[in-house]
Motif scaffolding. Structure first.
Motif, mmCIF file in Angstrom:
data_model
loop_
_atom_site.group_PDB
_atom_site.id
_atom_site.type_symbol
_atom_site.label_atom_id
_atom_site.label_comp_id
_atom_site.label_asym_id
_atom_site.label_seq_id
_atom_site.Cartn_x
_atom_site.Cartn_y
_atom_site.Cartn_z
ATOM 1 N N ARG A 64 0.911 -1.237 0.025
ATOM 2 C CA ARG A 64 -0.002 0.019 0.165
ATOM 3 C C ARG A 64 0.798 1.060 0.105
ATOM 4 O O ARG A 64 0.722 2.278 -0.662
ATOM 5 C CB ARG A 64 -0.874 0.022 1.278
ATOM 6 C CG ARG A 64 -1.793 1.265 1.317
ATOM 7 C CD ARG A 64 -2.588 1.038 2.598
ATOM 8 N NE ARG A 64 -3.551 2.315 2.906
ATOM 9 C CZ ARG A 64 -3.277 3.731 3.341
ATOM 10 N NH1 ARG A 64 -2.245 3.786 3.781
ATOM 11 N NH2 ARG A 64 -4.537 4.419 3.448
ATOM 12 N N LEU A 67 2.233 2.119 -3.346
ATOM 13 C CA LEU A 67 1.230 2.653 -4.233
ATOM 14 C C LEU A 67 1.116 4.031 -4.071
ATOM 15 O O LEU A 67 0.821 5.045 -4.851
ATOM 16 C CB LEU A 67 0.054 2.038 -4.249
ATOM 17 C CG LEU A 67 0.249 0.443 -4.685
ATOM 18 C CD1 LEU A 67 -1.094 -0.552 -4.413
ATOM 19 C CD2 LEU A 67 0.267 0.323 -6.426
ATOM 20 N N LEU A 68 1.057 4.348 -2.689
ATOM 21 C CA LEU A 68 0.581 5.680 -2.300
ATOM 22 C C LEU A 68 1.532 6.626 -2.484
ATOM 23 O O LEU A 68 1.331 7.795 -2.838
ATOM 24 C CB LEU A 68 0.121 5.516 -0.800
ATOM 25 C CG LEU A 68 -0.452 6.938 -0.123
ATOM 26 C CD1 LEU A 68 -1.839 7.075 -0.827
ATOM 27 C CD2 LEU A 68 -0.700 6.593 1.239
ATOM 28 N N ALA A 149 3.229 8.456 4.062
ATOM 29 C CA ALA A 149 2.449 7.459 3.333
ATOM 30 C C ALA A 149 3.102 6.315 3.807
ATOM 31 O O ALA A 149 2.009 5.134 3.793
ATOM 32 C CB ALA A 149 3.187 7.429 1.746
ATOM 33 N N SER A 153 0.278 3.889 5.940
ATOM 34 C CA SER A 153 -0.064 2.359 5.389
ATOM 35 C C SER A 153 0.143 1.375 6.311
ATOM 36 O O SER A 153 -0.361 0.304 6.572
ATOM 37 C CB SER A 153 0.902 2.101 4.151
ATOM 38 O OG SER A 153 0.547 2.997 3.027
ATOM 39 N N VAL A 243 -4.683 -2.714 -2.051
ATOM 40 C CA VAL A 243 -5.475 -1.677 -2.877
ATOM 41 C C VAL A 243 -6.852 -1.128 -1.885
ATOM 42 O O VAL A 243 -7.323 -0.102 -2.055
ATOM 43 C CB VAL A 243 -5.923 -2.201 -4.365
ATOM 44 C CG1 VAL A 243 -6.786 -1.272 -4.983
ATOM 45 C CG2 VAL A 243 -4.618 -2.536 -4.933
ATOM 46 N N LEU A 246 -6.365 1.485 0.368
ATOM 47 C CA LEU A 246 -5.982 2.784 -0.134
ATOM 48 C C LEU A 246 -7.239 3.617 -0.011
ATOM 49 O O LEU A 246 -8.301 3.286 0.115
ATOM 50 C CB LEU A 246 -5.494 2.857 -1.487
ATOM 51 C CG LEU A 246 -4.248 2.200 -2.036
ATOM 52 C CD1 LEU A 246 -4.119 1.986 -3.693
ATOM 53 C CD2 LEU A 246 -3.222 3.092 -1.464
ATOM 54 N N ALA A 250 -7.002 8.014 -3.716
ATOM 55 C CA ALA A 250 -5.896 7.352 -4.404
ATOM 56 C C ALA A 250 -6.290 6.243 -5.332
ATOM 57 O O ALA A 250 -5.638 6.072 -6.193
ATOM 58 C CB ALA A 250 -4.994 6.651 -3.155
ATOM 59 N N ARG A 251 -7.103 5.282 -4.998
ATOM 60 C CA ARG A 251 -7.726 4.312 -5.940
ATOM 61 C C ARG A 251 -8.175 5.130 -7.112
ATOM 62 O O ARG A 251 -7.804 4.464 -8.239
ATOM 63 C CB ARG A 251 -8.665 3.463 -5.305
ATOM 64 C CG ARG A 251 -8.302 2.577 -4.001
ATOM 65 C CD ARG A 251 -9.208 1.655 -3.770
ATOM 66 N NE ARG A 251 -10.563 2.082 -3.597
ATOM 67 C CZ ARG A 251 -10.943 2.605 -2.242
ATOM 68 N NH1 ARG A 251 -10.130 2.271 -1.356
ATOM 69 N NH2 ARG A 251 -12.319 2.916 -2.233
#
Length: 296
Positions: A64, A67-68, A149, A153, A243, A246, A250-251
């Motif tokens: 996560r 991705l963030l 981030a 997470s 995902v 998130l 963000a998604r």
């Protein structure tokens, strides 16, 4: 429960495979130094940061976080240009996990040595984005973004999938402790409470967007993971759980906001975390894996 037999053998093999994949080929040696070297630690045995970073939910939280973090174009440009996330993704993961392990569980001396090493690397990472904006990895603003981030997470994953979720005061304790590491790395204005963390995200929102590199990273991490085909079946629920955790914005930015992930992702994350926990055990009791795996 018996500590020998076919089930224990399978558990040891799974644990060995997971541990060496995440910690790298020198993971056992690093683990011995981290946990067996006498000396003062930055954080005591009951510290919230030890509970969070020692839990199997960090697997979901780590994905996560990647991705963030990618949603800041300057931070993403540094990753794309210098870290080799496609050419050496497991090497990058091993370096990150080793850093977390040393600064969370290691001696104060080893923790500071790790901080100094990373700061030296950051000093060399600089460049420009595709649209010409300069960046440098040592920029305190970027270091703060990477930290919040990551902290958000790991905390979110632990609160959802961890063995014993933190209370409000303990969550603030975790943020203060992880913030100590971030400040040592050069971050500024680091949030130390959940209220301050939410405000920090609000402050960064005008700077965030899904660049082409961020979209490519998400596709690589979620649809082209550098894993054997059989292992990808186990990776899928972990990725779905990451995902699903998130924030909705963000998604949406990354093009990942699907009904199926929102609906089934949390269950997938829970299943994946339990499987990792079964294979690995706690972060401070992995020493048996090397000997057991070699004895079969």
């Amino acid at each position: 429960m018996s500590s020998s037999g076919p089930i224990a053998s399978v558990q040891a093999r799974v644990g060995h495979a997971l541990f060496t994949r995440i910690a790298g080929p020198d993971g056992y040696e690093a683990r011995a130094r981290i946990h067996e070297t006498p000396g003062e630690r930055w954080f005591g045995p009951d510290a919230a940061i030890r509970r969070v970073h020692g839990d199997a939910s960090t697997f979901v939280g780590g994905l996560r976080a990647l991705l963030l973090q990618s949603l800041h174009p300057l931070a993403m440009a540094g990753v794309a240009g210098h870290s080799g996330y496609r050419g050496d993704p497991w090497g990058r993961l091993a370096r990150t996990s080793t850093f977390l392990a040393f600064t969370t569980f290691g001696t104060a001396e080893d923790s500071q040595e790790m901080i100094d090493r990373i700061r030296a690397v950051h000093d060399r990472v600089k460049g420009k984005t595709a649209d010409g904006r300069p960046y440098r990895a040592s920029d305190p603003r970027l270091l703060t973004w990477v930290h919040i981030a990551e902290a958000d997470s790991f905390l979110s994953a632990y609160q959802r999938y961890g063995e014993a979720p933190l209370g409000p005061g303990e969550a603030d304790e975790y943020l203060a402790q992880s913030g100590r590491v971030a400040v040592a790395l050069g971050a500024e204005d680091v949030p130390v409470t959940t209220t301050e963390l939410a405000q920090a995200f609000d402050d960064f929102m005008p700077e965030l967007e899904a660049s082409a590199e961020a979209i490519d990273t998400a596709q690589f991490l979620l649809r082209e993971p550098p894993l054997p085909r059989a292992v990808r079946l186990g990776y899928a629920p972990l990725a779905a759980g990451a995902v699903a955790l998130l924030p909705a914005w963000a998604r949406q930015e990354l093009g990942l906001d699907r009904w199926s992930t929102r609906t089934f992702g949390p269950a997938g994350g829970a299943i994946a975390t339990r499987a990792v926990r079964w294979g690995l055990g706690s972060a401070e009791s992995r020493g048996h894996l090397r000997d057991t795996s070699r004895s079969d």
